[in-house]
Design an enzyme around this catalytic site. Structure first.
Site, PDB file in Angstrom:
ATOM      1  N   LYS A  11       0.819  -1.409  -0.039  1.00 13.89           N
ATOM      2  CA  LYS A  11      -0.086  -0.564  -0.144  1.00 13.89           C
ATOM      3  C   LYS A  11       0.795   1.052  -0.073  1.00 13.89           C
ATOM      4  O   LYS A  11       2.058   1.497   0.584  1.00 13.89           O
ATOM      5  CB  LYS A  11      -0.794   0.309   1.179  1.00 13.89           C
ATOM      6  CG  LYS A  11      -0.375   0.147   2.428  1.00 13.89           C
ATOM      7  CD  LYS A  11      -0.348   1.501   3.229  1.00 13.89           C
ATOM      8  CE  LYS A  11       1.131   0.801   4.650  1.00 13.89           C
ATOM      9  NZ  LYS A  11       1.788   2.189   5.280  1.00 13.89           N
ATOM     10  N   ASP A 136      -1.988  -1.736  10.670  1.00 22.38           N
ATOM     11  CA  ASP A 136      -2.607  -1.510   9.275  1.00 22.38           C
ATOM     12  C   ASP A 136      -3.265  -2.696   8.461  1.00 22.38           C
ATOM     13  O   ASP A 136      -3.782  -2.685   7.803  1.00 22.38           O
ATOM     14  CB  ASP A 136      -0.747  -1.086   8.445  1.00 22.38           C
ATOM     15  CG  ASP A 136      -0.590   0.191   8.414  1.00 22.38           C
ATOM     16  OD1 ASP A 136      -1.154   1.920   9.022  1.00 22.38           O
ATOM     17  OD2 ASP A 136      -0.106   0.302   8.156  1.00 22.38           O
TER      18      ASP A 136
END
Ligand code: C5P
Length: 293
Positions: A11, A136
């Site tokens: 990401k 995350d």
């Protein structure tokens, strides 16, 4: 014995604002996670004896800290399944680079084993198992680019324009807790609504509040960021850091532009290595990527 291969994407944080701090020390954030097609690959070999093991050593990551094993144990505990697995991991996402590699690996373990073990948890339930593994991890279980709030668990899907990215990892390892605990970190950015971001949904929006702290503590990251901006290769695209670094990225409209920038940087680095080895920062990775939905 059946082997399954599953990708785990990296990401980027298109922006990252620190808007507060909880009593337990965790920080309240507003950020947009965008997945990119830089992926690790996980291999699953389901076993009937309940044993969870790894087929590959991760340098510097002992078994008890390995997020892939911790994710498998969490799912096994939560569901009471008697099955086990051997997990293989092909690493391509740099570790400790702010690209969420370890978190993505853990999420892919939860999603894949939930299928392979037939444990039938909902995505919501998997996201709840994900959060204790790391702030995350839930977004990777969520599985699409998202506007995130809270410590990263309050997620809203966002549709992002097609974009390509050049990702560069300066030769530095940045421990996330060191950045979040720095006294000079700004922790009072104003709250924004998703609509404000969606009016300009690119890496030009907002800032990464962790950047000034990383640039102060790791001059090699600041040097790499400045050098990238000064080469004229990025054609004016701003350089931004992802997460707590050290990876930097620039956004392009077309993949071909990012591929060209990757080739130009690689050529400069090769040439400079031969002639004057000290004139450019060291990168561990320079790669063109496509932004995923
Ligand atoms: O959750 P994760 O293990 O990824 O976080 C690593 C460290 O980063 C935490 O121990 C904490 O110091 C810091 N952190 C934070 N606020 C967040 C995410 C991480 O303070 N939202």
């Amino acid at each position: 014995m059946t082997l399954y291969d599953v990708p785990a994407p990296a990401k980027l944080n298109l922006f990252l604002h620190v808007v507060g701090r909880r009593a337990d020390g965790y920080h309240l954030l507003q950020t947009v996670f965008r997945f990119i097609d830089l992926c690790d690959t996980l291999h699953f070999d389901v076993r009937a004896d309940g044993v969870i093991s790894r087929a590959t050593e991760l340098p510097g990551v002992p078994e008890e800290q390995d997020l892939t094993l911790r994710a498998a144990h969490a799912l096994q505990r939560a569901t009471g399944t008697k099955q086990g697995v051997q997990i293989g991991l092909e690493k391509r996402i740099p570790q400790g680079g702010g690209l969420g590699g370890g978190s993505s690996d853990a999420a892919s373990v939860l999603i894949a084993l939930n299928r392979l073990w037939g444990t039938g948890l909902s995505r919501r339930e998997l996201m709840e198992l994900a959060l204790p593994l790391g702030a995350d991890v839930p977004v990777f279980v969520f599985g699409q680019s998202a506007f995130a709030q809270g410590v990263g668990e309050d997620l809203t899907a966002v549709t992002l324009p097609e974009r390509a990215y050049l990702v560069a990892q300066p030769d530095a390892s940045v421990p996330t807790p060191r950045i979040f605990s720095a006294p000079d970190l700004t922790r009072d950015s104003s709250y924004i609504t998703i609509a404000v971001f969606l009016a300009s949904p690119t890496s030009r929006f907002g800032r990464n509040d962790l950047e000034p702290v990383v640039y102060r503590l790791y001059p090699e990251v600041l040097g790499a960021s400045r050098w990238l901006a000064e080469q004229g290769i990025l054609r004016g695209a701003p350089v931004r850091m992802s997460g707590s670094g050290a990876c930097l990225f620039a956004e392009f409209s077309e993949l071909s532009e990012a591929v060209l920038a990757e080739a130009e940087i690689s050529a400069i680095m090769r040439g400079a290595d031969k002639i004057f080895s000290q004139t450019h920062p060291r990168f561990r990775l320079v790669q063109a990527c496509t932004g995923l939905a």
